[in-house]
Design a protein around this motif. Sequence first.
Motif, mmCIF file in Angstrom:
data_model
loop_
_atom_site.group_PDB
_atom_site.id
_atom_site.type_symbol
_atom_site.label_atom_id
_atom_site.label_comp_id
_atom_site.label_asym_id
_atom_site.label_seq_id
_atom_site.Cartn_x
_atom_site.Cartn_y
_atom_site.Cartn_z
ATOM 1 N N GLU A 62 0.834 -1.194 0.000
ATOM 2 C CA GLU A 62 0.000 0.000 0.000
ATOM 3 C C GLU A 62 0.876 1.256 0.000
ATOM 4 O OE1 GLU A 62 -4.047 1.040 2.305
ATOM 5 O OE2 GLU A 62 -2.440 0.297 3.573
ATOM 6 N N THR A 63 0.487 2.261 -0.762
ATOM 7 C CA THR A 63 1.188 3.541 -0.769
ATOM 8 C C THR A 63 0.626 4.401 0.348
ATOM 9 O OG1 THR A 63 1.557 3.409 -3.143
ATOM 10 C CG2 THR A 63 1.751 5.583 -2.154
ATOM 11 N N VAL A 64 1.532 4.972 1.156
ATOM 12 C CA VAL A 64 1.121 5.753 2.323
ATOM 13 C C VAL A 64 1.923 7.046 2.426
ATOM 14 C CG1 VAL A 64 0.367 3.759 3.695
ATOM 15 C CG2 VAL A 64 2.733 4.522 3.837
ATOM 16 N N THR A 65 1.336 7.994 3.133
ATOM 17 C CA THR A 65 2.047 9.201 3.537
ATOM 18 C C THR A 65 2.353 9.048 5.016
ATOM 19 O OG1 THR A 65 0.872 10.556 1.928
ATOM 20 C CG2 THR A 65 1.910 11.711 3.768
ATOM 21 N N VAL A 66 3.611 9.256 5.387
ATOM 22 C CA VAL A 66 4.047 9.102 6.773
ATOM 23 C C VAL A 66 4.538 10.454 7.288
ATOM 24 C CG1 VAL A 66 5.620 7.907 8.346
ATOM 25 C CG2 VAL A 66 4.784 6.740 6.295
ATOM 26 N N ILE A 67 3.991 10.881 8.413
ATOM 27 C CA ILE A 67 4.505 12.058 9.107
ATOM 28 C C ILE A 67 5.254 11.531 10.319
ATOM 29 C CG2 ILE A 67 3.917 14.190 10.324
ATOM 30 C CD1 ILE A 67 1.445 14.346 8.506
ATOM 31 N N TYR A 68 6.533 11.901 10.420
ATOM 32 C CA TYR A 68 7.397 11.306 11.443
ATOM 33 C C TYR A 68 8.392 12.317 11.977
ATOM 34 C CZ TYR A 68 11.068 11.209 7.926
ATOM 35 O OH TYR A 68 12.007 11.585 6.986
ATOM 36 N N GLU A 69 9.015 11.942 13.084
ATOM 37 C CA GLU A 69 10.092 12.707 13.686
ATOM 38 C C GLU A 69 11.265 11.771 13.937
ATOM 39 O OE1 GLU A 69 8.641 14.530 17.246
ATOM 40 O OE2 GLU A 69 7.024 15.558 16.189
ATOM 41 N N ALA A 70 12.458 12.235 13.635
ATOM 42 C CA ALA A 70 13.652 11.471 13.962
ATOM 43 C C ALA A 70 14.006 11.777 15.417
ATOM 44 C CB ALA A 70 14.800 11.850 13.042
ATOM 45 N N ALA A 71 13.903 10.753 16.280
ATOM 46 C CA ALA A 71 14.160 10.952 17.699
ATOM 47 C C ALA A 71 14.759 9.691 18.290
ATOM 48 C CB ALA A 71 12.871 11.310 18.428
ATOM 49 N N ASN A 72 15.726 9.863 19.159
ATOM 50 C CA ASN A 72 16.357 8.738 19.860
ATOM 51 C C ASN A 72 16.907 7.697 18.897
ATOM 52 O OD1 ASN A 72 15.504 9.937 22.321
ATOM 53 N ND2 ASN A 72 13.507 8.980 22.085
ATOM 54 N N GLY A 73 17.382 8.128 17.751
ATOM 55 C CA GLY A 73 17.970 7.200 16.782
ATOM 56 C C GLY A 73 16.974 6.415 15.960
ATOM 57 N N THR A 74 15.687 6.738 16.076
ATOM 58 C CA THR A 74 14.658 6.043 15.289
ATOM 59 C C THR A 74 13.751 7.068 14.609
ATOM 60 O OG1 THR A 74 13.105 5.941 17.134
ATOM 61 C CG2 THR A 74 14.589 4.073 16.869
ATOM 62 N N ASN A 75 13.060 6.610 13.595
ATOM 63 C CA ASN A 75 12.039 7.427 12.938
ATOM 64 C C ASN A 75 10.710 7.074 13.564
ATOM 65 O OD1 ASN A 75 13.777 8.658 10.980
ATOM 66 N ND2 ASN A 75 13.860 6.681 9.961
ATOM 67 N N GLU A 76 10.119 7.999 14.288
ATOM 68 C CA GLU A 76 8.879 7.748 15.012
ATOM 69 C C GLU A 76 7.698 8.315 14.220
ATOM 70 O OE1 GLU A 76 9.622 9.467 18.855
ATOM 71 O OE2 GLU A 76 10.860 7.778 19.458
ATOM 72 N N ALA A 77 6.873 7.424 13.688
ATOM 73 C CA ALA A 77 5.729 7.830 12.870
ATOM 74 C C ALA A 77 4.542 8.148 13.750
ATOM 75 C CB ALA A 77 5.370 6.714 11.896
ATOM 76 N N ASN A 78 4.045 9.383 13.638
ATOM 77 C CA ASN A 78 2.867 9.739 14.422
ATOM 78 C C ASN A 78 1.595 9.725 13.583
ATOM 79 O OD1 ASN A 78 3.069 12.233 13.057
ATOM 80 N ND2 ASN A 78 4.253 13.101 14.728
ATOM 81 N N THR A 79 1.720 9.747 12.255
ATOM 82 C CA THR A 79 0.564 9.644 11.361
ATOM 83 C C THR A 79 0.937 8.841 10.130
ATOM 84 O OG1 THR A 79 -0.154 11.862 12.052
ATOM 85 C CG2 THR A 79 -1.167 10.965 10.076
ATOM 86 N N VAL A 80 0.110 7.876 9.765
ATOM 87 C CA VAL A 80 0.295 7.101 8.542
ATOM 88 C C VAL A 80 -1.052 7.073 7.826
ATOM 89 C CG1 VAL A 80 0.998 4.889 7.543
ATOM 90 C CG2 VAL A 80 2.010 5.650 9.704
ATOM 91 N N THR A 81 -1.075 7.625 6.616
ATOM 92 C CA THR A 81 -2.320 7.760 5.868
ATOM 93 C C THR A 81 -2.192 7.043 4.523
ATOM 94 O OG1 THR A 81 -2.589 9.948 6.854
ATOM 95 C CG2 THR A 81 -4.010 9.403 4.992
ATOM 96 N N ALA A 82 -3.137 6.146 4.240
ATOM 97 C CA ALA A 82 -3.146 5.440 2.965
ATOM 98 C C ALA A 82 -3.557 6.400 1.849
ATOM 99 C CB ALA A 82 -4.102 4.251 3.013
ATOM 100 N N GLN A 83 -2.976 6.199 0.675
ATOM 101 C CA GLN A 83 -3.286 7.066 -0.481
ATOM 102 C C GLN A 83 -4.494 6.578 -1.216
ATOM 103 O OE1 GLN A 83 -1.392 9.995 -1.182
ATOM 104 N NE2 GLN A 83 -0.844 9.443 0.898
#
Length: 83
Positions: A62-83
């Motif tokens: 599935e194609t998605v849009t991910v809104i994330y923050e790089a924190a503590n050495g990881t990419n933390e996704a707070n929103t994932v929306t399908a296209q």
Amino acid sequence: MKTLVGALCALAIVSGAGTAMADETIGTIKSIDTKAMTFTMDNGVTYKAFKSVNLSALKVGETVTVIYEAANGTNEANTVTAQ
């Protein structure tokens, strides 16, 4: 004058330290691990999903849009929306 410059530098460092910048990316999901709350995109980048993200609603391929923050050495996704 040195005191003023020093105070301004300290203020800039302190005010920027707690500020996180959110980034956005669009891609295709390659794999999902609901137990670890992670998913990997087709470019090889893995994201750790916030508990508010419903990973079971997403599908591999599935194609998605991910809104994330790089924190503590990881990419933390707070929103994932399908296209």
